[in-house]
Write an enzyme that holds these catalytic residues in place. Structure first.
Site, PDB file in Angstrom:
ATOM      1  CG  ASP A  96      -0.255   0.067   2.529  1.00  0.00           C
ATOM      2  OD1 ASP A  96       0.979  -0.058   2.573  1.00  0.00           O
ATOM      3  OD2 ASP A  96      -0.948   0.263   3.547  1.00  0.00           O
ATOM      4  CD  GLU A  97       5.647   3.346   2.051  1.00  0.00           C
ATOM      5  OE1 GLU A  97       6.457   4.264   2.258  1.00  0.00           O
ATOM      6  OE2 GLU A  97       5.515   2.385   2.832  1.00  0.00           O
TER       7      GLU A  97
END
Length: 177
Positions: free
Chosen positions: A28-29
């Site tokens: 998620d980055e």
């Protein structure tokens, strides 16, 4: 976990379609290198439009930090969660970081923070005022890294993301089998 992975792929696919270069740091980055986009669209405008597209197509909240490097972008993203966006203009990195807790600096975990707290150092500005040699004497090469981070310095490049095609393992046996 399946839904999380599916949504991560959706976000990555949109970024891959739009961004000139990106790094997928985790599920998620993402980090994007949009150097030069300011000449055409304006980096903040372009990033805002990308964020809007991702939210519209995935129905996910997306937090975004925009700055000149990965460190400040990561901290800015953390500061605007949940579902916000923040731009730190070039040259204002130290002003942005100064009032924040030292715990906001990636790499300063609980033990390191406790060490600084015992010395009365709780804010990035105070940490930034420490001599680099003192940090190096205490933390070795990590002292220089901490000093750089406190000053908003991060020369870590965006490493282009390449999806792994397969996973394999090997085992070597003592005798032929």
């Amino acid at each position: 976990m399946d839904a999380y992975s599916r949504h991560s792929r959706m976000v990555t696919d949109i970024i891959a379609e739009e961004a000139p270069m990106y790094e997928k740091a985790s599920i998620d980055e993402h980090y994007l290198d949009i150097t030069g986009m300011d000449r055409f669209f304006g980096c903040y405008k372009w990033s805002t439009e990308l964020r809007s597209k991702i939210m519209k197509e995935t129905h996910l909240p997306i937090s975004m930090g925009l700055s000149v490097n990965k460190l400040v972008s990561k901290v800015a993203t953390g500061e605007c969660k949940p579902n916000g966006q923040k731009q730190i203009e070039r040259g204002l990195e130290q002003d942005f970081l100064a009032p924040l807790s030292i715990r906001k600096i990636p790499m300063i975990g609980k033990k390191t923070a406790d060490f600084f707290y015992e010395m009365g150092i709780t804010k990035v500005k105070t940490l930034r005022d420490m001599p680099m040699r003192m940090l190096e004497a205490t933390f070795g090469k990590n002292g220089r890294i901490i000093w750089n981070k406190a000053h908003g310095i991060d020369n870590t490049p965006v490493v282009p993301y390449v999806e792994r095609k397969s996973i394999s393992t090997e085992s070597t046996f003592e005798s032929d089998s």
